[in-house]
Design a protein around this motif. Structure first.
Motif, PDB file in Angstrom:
ATOM      1  N   TYR A   1      51.606  -5.428  59.141  1.00 57.04           N
ATOM      2  CA  TYR A   1      52.649  -5.995  58.277  1.00 57.04           C
ATOM      3  C   TYR A   1      53.853  -5.057  58.157  1.00 57.04           C
ATOM      4  O   TYR A   1      54.982  -5.509  57.995  1.00 57.04           O
ATOM      5  CB  TYR A   1      52.069  -6.314  56.886  1.00 57.04           C
ATOM      6  CG  TYR A   1      51.127  -7.497  56.911  1.00 57.04           C
ATOM      7  CD1 TYR A   1      51.627  -8.800  56.814  1.00 57.04           C
ATOM      8  CD2 TYR A   1      49.765  -7.323  57.068  1.00 57.04           C
ATOM      9  CE1 TYR A   1      50.764  -9.897  56.863  1.00 57.04           C
ATOM     10  CE2 TYR A   1      48.896  -8.406  57.115  1.00 57.04           C
ATOM     11  CZ  TYR A   1      49.397  -9.698  57.014  1.00 57.04           C
ATOM     12  OH  TYR A   1      48.566 -10.784  57.068  1.00 57.04           O
TER      13      TYR A   1
ATOM     14  N   PRO B   1      59.698 -11.978  58.753  1.00 56.57           N
ATOM     15  CA  PRO B   1      60.029 -10.565  58.582  1.00 56.57           C
ATOM     16  C   PRO B   1      61.428 -10.388  57.985  1.00 56.57           C
ATOM     17  O   PRO B   1      62.387 -11.017  58.426  1.00 56.57           O
ATOM     18  CB  PRO B   1      59.983 -10.001  60.009  1.00 56.57           C
ATOM     19  CG  PRO B   1      59.092 -10.933  60.750  1.00 56.57           C
ATOM     20  CD  PRO B   1      59.327 -12.286  60.148  1.00 56.57           C
TER      21      PRO B   1
ATOM     22  N   SER C   1      46.700 -14.670  49.410  1.00 51.00           N
ATOM     23  CA  SER C   1      47.635 -15.260  50.385  1.00 51.00           C
ATOM     24  C   SER C   1      48.106 -16.623  49.910  1.00 51.00           C
ATOM     25  O   SER C   1      49.302 -16.959  50.005  1.00 51.00           O
ATOM     26  CB  SER C   1      46.952 -15.418  51.750  1.00 51.00           C
ATOM     27  OG  SER C   1      46.518 -14.177  52.198  1.00 51.00           O
TER      28      SER C   1
ATOM     29  N   LYS D   1      55.649  -5.237  61.713  1.00 54.63           N
ATOM     30  CA  LYS D   1      56.426  -6.456  61.907  1.00 54.63           C
ATOM     31  C   LYS D   1      57.617  -6.552  60.959  1.00 54.63           C
ATOM     32  O   LYS D   1      58.438  -7.461  61.070  1.00 54.63           O
ATOM     33  CB  LYS D   1      55.532  -7.684  61.722  1.00 54.63           C
ATOM     34  CG  LYS D   1      54.652  -7.971  62.923  1.00 54.63           C
ATOM     35  CD  LYS D   1      54.236  -9.428  62.916  1.00 54.63           C
ATOM     36  CE  LYS D   1      54.032  -9.933  64.329  1.00 54.63           C
ATOM     37  NZ  LYS D   1      53.950 -11.383  64.389  1.00 54.63           N
TER      38      LYS D   1
ATOM     39  N   LEU E   1      48.698 -13.926  56.975  1.00 56.52           N
ATOM     40  CA  LEU E   1      50.122 -14.048  56.637  1.00 56.52           C
ATOM     41  C   LEU E   1      51.058 -13.508  57.721  1.00 56.52           C
ATOM     42  O   LEU E   1      52.272 -13.633  57.606  1.00 56.52           O
ATOM     43  CB  LEU E   1      50.409 -13.314  55.323  1.00 56.52           C
ATOM     44  CG  LEU E   1      49.891 -13.963  54.036  1.00 56.52           C
ATOM     45  CD1 LEU E   1      50.284 -13.128  52.818  1.00 56.52           C
ATOM     46  CD2 LEU E   1      50.436 -15.384  53.866  1.00 56.52           C
ATOM     47  N   LEU E   2      50.477 -12.927  58.758  1.00 58.72           N
ATOM     48  CA  LEU E   2      51.325 -12.300  59.783  1.00 58.72           C
ATOM     49  C   LEU E   2      52.315 -13.287  60.398  1.00 58.72           C
ATOM     50  O   LEU E   2      53.449 -12.924  60.724  1.00 58.72           O
ATOM     51  CB  LEU E   2      50.467 -11.683  60.886  1.00 58.72           C
ATOM     52  CG  LEU E   2      50.057 -10.223  60.710  1.00 58.72           C
ATOM     53  CD1 LEU E   2      49.135  -9.788  61.835  1.00 58.72           C
ATOM     54  CD2 LEU E   2      51.269  -9.311  60.629  1.00 58.72           C
ATOM     55  N   ASN E   3      51.855 -14.526  60.551  1.00 58.10           N
ATOM     56  CA  ASN E   3      52.747 -15.537  61.133  1.00 58.10           C
ATOM     57  C   ASN E   3      53.281 -16.518  60.093  1.00 58.10           C
ATOM     58  O   ASN E   3      53.938 -17.500  60.443  1.00 58.10           O
ATOM     59  CB  ASN E   3      52.012 -16.309  62.230  1.00 58.10           C
ATOM     60  CG  ASN E   3      51.598 -15.383  63.350  1.00 58.10           C
ATOM     61  OD1 ASN E   3      52.392 -14.566  63.796  1.00 58.10           O
ATOM     62  ND2 ASN E   3      50.342 -15.498  63.775  1.00 58.10           N
TER      63      ASN E   3
ATOM     64  N   PHE F   1      47.271  -8.787  52.353  1.00 54.65           N
ATOM     65  CA  PHE F   1      47.414  -8.213  53.699  1.00 54.65           C
ATOM     66  C   PHE F   1      46.090  -7.652  54.225  1.00 54.65           C
ATOM     67  O   PHE F   1      46.080  -6.897  55.198  1.00 54.65           O
ATOM     68  CB  PHE F   1      48.498  -7.123  53.663  1.00 54.65           C
ATOM     69  CG  PHE F   1      49.751  -7.590  52.991  1.00 54.65           C
ATOM     70  CD1 PHE F   1      50.475  -8.639  53.529  1.00 54.65           C
ATOM     71  CD2 PHE F   1      50.181  -7.034  51.792  1.00 54.65           C
ATOM     72  CE1 PHE F   1      51.624  -9.108  52.893  1.00 54.65           C
ATOM     73  CE2 PHE F   1      51.324  -7.488  51.158  1.00 54.65           C
ATOM     74  CZ  PHE F   1      52.052  -8.537  51.703  1.00 54.65           C
TER      75      PHE F   1
ATOM     76  N   GLN G   1      46.185  -3.507  57.129  1.00 53.88           N
ATOM     77  CA  GLN G   1      47.490  -3.853  56.555  1.00 53.88           C
ATOM     78  C   GLN G   1      48.662  -3.400  57.440  1.00 53.88           C
ATOM     79  O   GLN G   1      49.791  -3.868  57.259  1.00 53.88           O
ATOM     80  CB  GLN G   1      47.638  -3.202  55.171  1.00 53.88           C
ATOM     81  CG  GLN G   1      46.641  -3.684  54.128  1.00 53.88           C
ATOM     82  CD  GLN G   1      46.691  -2.809  52.891  1.00 53.88           C
ATOM     83  OE1 GLN G   1      45.877  -1.920  52.730  1.00 53.88           O
ATOM     84  NE2 GLN G   1      47.652  -3.048  52.030  1.00 53.88           N
TER      85      GLN G   1
ATOM     86  N   ILE H   1      57.358  -7.184  57.751  1.00 51.95           N
ATOM     87  CA  ILE H   1      57.079  -8.134  56.658  1.00 51.95           C
ATOM     88  C   ILE H   1      56.987  -7.377  55.330  1.00 51.95           C
ATOM     89  O   ILE H   1      57.507  -7.812  54.318  1.00 51.95           O
ATOM     90  CB  ILE H   1      55.771  -8.903  56.948  1.00 51.95           C
ATOM     91  CG1 ILE H   1      55.982  -9.793  58.168  1.00 51.95           C
ATOM     92  CG2 ILE H   1      55.333  -9.722  55.737  1.00 51.95           C
ATOM     93  CD1 ILE H   1      54.715 -10.426  58.713  1.00 51.95           C
ATOM     94  N   VAL H   2      56.321  -6.250  55.363  1.00 50.26           N
ATOM     95  CA  VAL H   2      56.208  -5.407  54.162  1.00 50.26           C
ATOM     96  C   VAL H   2      57.100  -4.181  54.355  1.00 50.26           C
ATOM     97  O   VAL H   2      57.118  -3.572  55.427  1.00 50.26           O
ATOM     98  CB  VAL H   2      54.748  -4.965  53.937  1.00 50.26           C
ATOM     99  CG1 VAL H   2      54.649  -3.958  52.794  1.00 50.26           C
ATOM    100  CG2 VAL H   2      53.867  -6.167  53.646  1.00 50.26           C
TER     101      VAL H   2
ATOM    102  N   ASP I   1      44.862 -11.083  58.660  1.00 47.02           N
ATOM    103  CA  ASP I   1      46.100 -11.290  59.422  1.00 47.02           C
ATOM    104  C   ASP I   1      46.699 -12.678  59.180  1.00 47.02           C
ATOM    105  O   ASP I   1      47.617 -13.097  59.874  1.00 47.02           O
ATOM    106  CB  ASP I   1      45.853 -11.053  60.918  1.00 47.02           C
ATOM    107  CG  ASP I   1      44.774 -11.973  61.469  1.00 47.02           C
ATOM    108  OD1 ASP I   1      44.332 -12.869  60.723  1.00 47.02           O
ATOM    109  OD2 ASP I   1      44.381 -11.781  62.626  1.00 47.02           O
TER     110      ASP I   1
END
Lengths: 487, 342
Positions: B269, B252, B217, B272, B246-248, B241, B266, B274-275, B244
């Motif tokens: 992600y 996205p 991360s 949202k 990197l979730l915020n 991932f 994972q 993001i991935v 959590d």
């Protein structure tokens, strides 16, 4: 309703238990033969290594010949005059023949090429289907004429349908039996032995209707005209066959039954595999063991409900009449089909079992009521043409059912492709794929059930009308007998 | 035979008797094992029993054992789970030696270290015990077969998927793992080889790290900050991932990201946005396929290939629900209901 409605079957028109049971044994044979090749053919691929495409061809070609021979056999049986009747001699010969051929066609010798097996099995299948037609077409026709009573016909068909279910229950076991390594060294050996057992079983049970059933209709003797050449005789028969075929196909009430059956039966058949796919890959997330357990339970509930619904439909039919009962039973199936949409729940997998009993009602009613209603059409046909042609009606009806099944099996693969299903993904199919699979699974049977209801809704031979027809026919038969005595 | 209530009940009861009779016959002749049944024990040595991917593989092995035992009346198959708590190749080697001494019939192993395990595998084979590897191979050992990913191909796929998302042009970074891990090295070879086919895609940085969620991360955030015009990430593992964190931290849709693995942790992600795509490994099949191949070889006497390539499953927002249900079926816990119902 008139005073003739909901009549009690007079005792002289009731069939004996022995006749009903004997006729029902024919149903076990008929269903067993209809399904056995399909359930055993996997051996051709798994056991002998025949290409699946060739196995598909092996199943398809004989069905085309079968489609041609069915109406011809119906015509021959209708026109037969013998001291044993129009149906029983064929049932007797056909049962022994089809049992023997079935046993022989699976005695596939070891160590030959793929094409050897292909031709061996193809020839065997064509001969098998010819004998199957010789047995089945007159047997179906016999059922339409065993009794002339409106309700007794339904009861006969109920017994036939009930007993026939036992064949469907046994069929899925065939592969497990052939593959069982305690019984056989390999599946090919298993198929050889199983085929002999089935062949003997079929021959023994299949002759029972010929021995114990009595043909109630005595056709008028054929007038002997001037002697004709063989060629002229063939030409005349072909012309009469075509004429009979056209008359049958123009019989509107018959066509309503055909449309009703075609859509209800094939609507369910078309998406038959979808329920399994959705249960295994959507509801159970690709857990094939869990999915198979639910499908097994679904099948058990469905079979039990079918057996129950046959009795229920027969009873309701005696109160409401055949047409209304059919509409009611099919409507229950329609509701069951729609209910599936809400029962595919990955959080509560057991819900897939809920629609099973409802789905069974329509199918339980279908082949109980349709056979009985076709018998009523045969009465109407005799009233208008002076001929009894159960063989022709029965063969065309079942030809249509078989054609529909072949189409349904063929189309189901295409439908699955349309959904975008990829077997390598297992349970990880896209949401769009699952939505489309669910939509097909729910809507196709529901819409088809709706069309089926619409087609049969306007069927005009009510109980009252059927009684009028029978009265008129019996007067006509009595007059014919009287004139024969006078002559 | 008329269908009045009495006759109908009689017919129904008769049906029940027939079914019961059939069941008894089935149990007697088909369901029970004969006396000359062959007991087969397969020892399973995965990398770590703390890692859910290997618990899923264990469930796959046990499911295959049950299916095969049901299918073959002369076979009674059992699985012995001898996996260390944490990754430890020396302990894996010891467990292989112990299994041989205890009389196991075959061993399936995912190698934490090639060199250490090669010797243990060869010793087991020398003692007459067939060994098959899964997930992580020891290619120079005498194991008879391997089931797992083609790592170089996996690297190529990661790049191809990312290139498709970028329409063949843009600036990207590549996230590798440990420089010493042979499977990661092969994946990186695949990524860099495939990159040559896309001249309009520029690799601004290749990052290696200690294969933890924290280090990965940190590296991702550093590279993002240093290259504000970065368009995407090709990741040969899913490390950033695995928490959590990197979730915020990642916006996205800002970066196109393709990464390997698609474990339950994972999945948010993907949800949202993001991935864009994970390349999931069907870990259940590690155990399932390995057990099937062992039985093909030692019980059925069938020919077994040296390599069976594992196919990856691409997981996007389109099949997040399907993949979640599949993970649940493979024995993973903690998957939110909202994913199951997607």
């Amino acid at each position: 309703m008139s005073s003739k409605a909901n009549h009690e079957t007079p005792s002289k028109k009731k069939l004996s238990n022995g006749q009903m049971f004997s006729y029902g044994l024919g149903s076990i044979v008929n269903n067993l033969l209809g399904g056995a090749i399909g359930f055993m053919s996997i051996v051709l691929n798994v056991g002998l290594g025949i290409n699946p495409a060739l196995v598909g061809t092996l199943q398809a070609i004989p069905r085309f010949t079968d489609a041609l021979t069915d109406p011809i056999m119906g015509y021959i049986s209708d026109k037969t005059r013998s001291r044993f009747g129009r149906r029983r001699p064929y049932i007797f010969i056909g049962a022994i023949g089809v049992g023997t051929i079935f046993a022989l066609m699976w005695q596939l010798p070891a160590g030959h090429s793929e094409m050897f097996y292909f031709w061996f099995f193809l020839v065997g299948s064509i001969v098998f289907y010819m004998f199957y037609t010789v047995f089945a077409t007159p047997w179906v026709a016999l059922g339409y004429e065993l009794t002339s009573d409106y309700h007794e016909r339904t009861r006969l068909m109920a017994v036939m349908n009930f007993m026939g279910q036992f064949a469907w229950i046994s069929l899925p076991w065939f592969y497990a039996i052939m593959e069982n390594d305690r019984l056989f060294s390999n599946s090919v050996e298993g198929a050889r032995t199983l085929a002999i057992i089935i062949g003997v079983f079929v021959a023994v049970l299949g002759i029972m209707p010929a021995i114990f059933c009595r043909e109630s209709y005595v056709p008028p003797d054929v007038e002997k005209g001037a002697k004709k050449s063989v060629l002229a005789g063939i030409k005349e028969n072909i012309a009469m066959f075509v004429k009979g075929l056209v008359i049958t196909l123009k019989r509107v009430e018959f066509l309503k039954l055909c449309v009703g059956t075609f859509f209800l039966f094939n609507g369910i058949m078309l998406v038959g595999a979808f329920s399994s796919y959705i249960t295994i890959f959507y509801v159970c997330g690709g857990d094939t063991d869990l999915g198979a357990r639910y499908m097994g339970l679904f099948g058990t509930i469905n079979t039990a409900a079918t057996l129950g619904s046959i009795a229920l439909v027969t009873w309701i039919s005696s109160k409401l009449g055949k047409r209304r009962t059919f509409v009611l039973a099919t409507a229950v199936t329609l509701v069951g089909s729609l209910l599936k949409w809400f029962c595919y729940d990955p959080l509560l997998p057991w819900k897939v079992l809920l629609p099973a009993p409802l789905m069974a009602v329509g199918m339980g009613g279908l082949f109980t009521l349709m056979g009985s209603m076709i018998a009523d059409v045969c009465d109407l046909d005799e009233l208008e043409t002076g001929e009894r042609r159960e063989g022709m009606f029965g063969s065309i009806y079942w030809w249509m059912v078989k054609l529909g099944m072949a189409l349904a099996f063929g189309l189901s693969g295409y439908l699955l492709n349309i959904t975008g299903f990829e077997v390598d993904l297992g349970g990880a199919q896209s949401a769009a794929t699952f939505e489309m699979m669910k939509m097909f699974d729910v809507l196709i049977p529901a819409v088809c059930a709706g069309i089926s209801i619409y087609a049969v809704w306007k069927f005009k031979i009510t109980e009252e009308r059927s009684m009028e027809i029978r009265d008129e026919l019996e007067l006509r038969h009595a007059a014919a007998r009287a004139s024969k005595v006078t002559a | 035979m008329k269908l009045n209530i009495k006759n109908y009940l009689f017919a129904l009861m008769l049906s029940v008797f027939i079914f019961n009779g059939c069941q008894d016959i089935t149990d007697e002749y088909v369901g029970k094992k004969p006396e000359n049944v062959k007991q087969v024990n397969i020892t399973m040595v995965a990398k770590s029993s703390n890692n859910p991917v290997f618990l899923s593989a264990k469930i796959g092995a046990e499911a295959a054992a049950k299916d095969l035992t049901d299918k073959h009346s002369l076979l009674d198959l059992s699985i012995s789970w001898r996996t260390p708590l944490e990754e430890n190749p020396v302990e894996q080697a010891e467990r292989i030696i112990n299994a041989v001494q205890d009389g196991t019939d075959a061993i399936i192993v995912s190698c934490s270290d090639t060199d250490t395990l090669t010797k243990a595998i060869n010793d087991a084979v020398a003692s007459g015990i067939p060994v098959m590897t899964f997930d992580s191979d020891a290619p120079d050992s005498k194991r008879f077969s391997f089931y797992g990913p083609n790592d170089e191909k996996m690297g190529r796929t990661v790049f191809t998927e990312l290139a498709a998302l970028l329409n063949g042009k843009g600036k990207i970074a590549v996230l590798g793992g440990s420089l010493n891990a042979p499977n990661i090295k092969k994946r990186m070879i695949g990524v860099l080889a495939e990159a040559k086919n896309y001249p309009d895609i520029e690799i601004v940085e290749v990052v290696y790290h200690g294969e933890t969620a924290e280090t990965a991360s940190a590296e991702v955030l550093r590279v993002n900050a240093e290259h504000p015009d970065l368009d995407g990430w090709a990741m040969v593992g899913g490390w950033p991932f695995f928490s959590d964190y990197l979730l915020n931290k990642l916006e996205p849709g800002k970066y196109k990201i393709v990464a390997v693995d698609a474990l339950p942790v994972q999945l948010p992600y993907i949800e949202k946005g993001i991935v864009n795509a994970f390349l999931g490994q069907p870990t259940f099949r590690w155990g399932e396929i390995a057990v099937e191949k062992v039985i093909d070889k030692i019980f059925l006497g069938e020919e077994v290939k040296e390599n069976y390539e594992m196919k990856l499953i691409k997981v996007t927002i389109d099949n997040l629900g399907g993949w979640s249900r599949q993970l649940r079926a493979w024995g993973y816990d903690g998957i939110p209901d909202k994913y199951i119902l997607m």
